[in-house]
Design a protein around this motif. Structure first.
Motif, short mmCIF file in Angstrom:
data_model
loop_
_atom_site.label_atom_id
_atom_site.label_comp_id
_atom_site.label_asym_id
_atom_site.label_seq_id
_atom_site.Cartn_x
_atom_site.Cartn_y
_atom_site.Cartn_z
N SER A 276 -8.79 14.35 -6.44
CA SER A 276 -7.82 15.07 -5.64
C SER A 276 -7.60 16.51 -6.13
O SER A 276 -7.23 17.35 -5.17
N ASP A 277 -7.59 17.07 -7.06
CA ASP A 277 -7.36 18.30 -7.64
C ASP A 277 -8.51 19.13 -7.12
O ASP A 277 -8.41 20.45 -7.33
N THR A 278 -9.67 18.69 -6.49
CA THR A 278 -10.75 19.62 -5.95
C THR A 278 -10.50 19.54 -4.39
O THR A 278 -11.42 19.94 -4.00
N LYS A 279 -9.69 18.73 -3.79
CA LYS A 279 -9.80 18.73 -2.64
C LYS A 279 -9.01 19.83 -1.80
O LYS A 279 -8.11 20.20 -2.23
N PHE A 280 -9.41 20.34 -0.79
CA PHE A 280 -8.62 21.54 -0.10
C PHE A 280 -8.82 21.13 1.49
O PHE A 280 -9.47 20.35 1.88
N ASP A 281 -7.78 21.84 2.21
CA ASP A 281 -7.88 21.81 3.61
C ASP A 281 -8.68 22.69 4.20
O ASP A 281 -8.44 23.81 4.31
N ALA A 282 -9.90 22.27 4.61
CA ALA A 282 -10.71 23.13 5.24
C ALA A 282 -10.81 23.51 6.62
O ALA A 282 -11.49 24.19 7.36
#
Length: 133
Positions: A57-63
């Motif tokens: 989750s710490d590599t997830k971002f809102d694209a």
């Protein structure tokens, strides 16, 4: 790494219809409809087919694209990339390196530090929340 191979019948028994279509037939869920596109909880995203840990989750971002997006896999050895020339486009497909599940695609328009956007179907993932103890 131990590879997992099953027949279509075995995959159909283990997965929902939609999970089977995405992971085994390379379908794509509609944008903004998947179970994880807007999840912000801490944890690990695993392959829905075999449980292999794929993204943190710490590599997830809102694209802004409507699919869960990550700037890098948890362990690069757990994913494989192949050229996808379907639909009149040239893209890079992302697959689970353990069971060959179709996950989504990777694009070179992500944030630092990698500049990559792993655009992944929610139907190919299962979320394991971080232990809160």
């Amino acid at each position: 790494m131990t590879r997992i191979s099953k027949t279509d019948e075995q995959w159909r028994e283990a997965l929902s219809h939609d999970e089977f279509m995405v992971t085994r037939r390379k379908a794509t869920e509609r944008a903004f409809t998947g179970r994880y596109w807007d999840t912000v909880d801490m944890g690990i995203y695993r392959c829905v087919c075999c449980g292999t840990p794929l993204f943190a989750s710490d590599t997830k971002f809102d694209a802004g694209c409507g699919w869960p997006s990550y700037f890098e896999p948890l362990d690069p050895a757990n994913v494989r990339e192949e050229t996808d020339t379907s639909h009149g486009m040239i893209r890079t497909e992302v697959l689970c390196n353990v069971c060959d599940a179709h996950l989504g695609h990777v694009f070179p328009d992500g944030p630092p530090p990698t500049g990559l956007r792993y655009c992944i179907n929610s139907l190919s993932l299962v979320f394991e929340p971080a232990d809160e103890t």
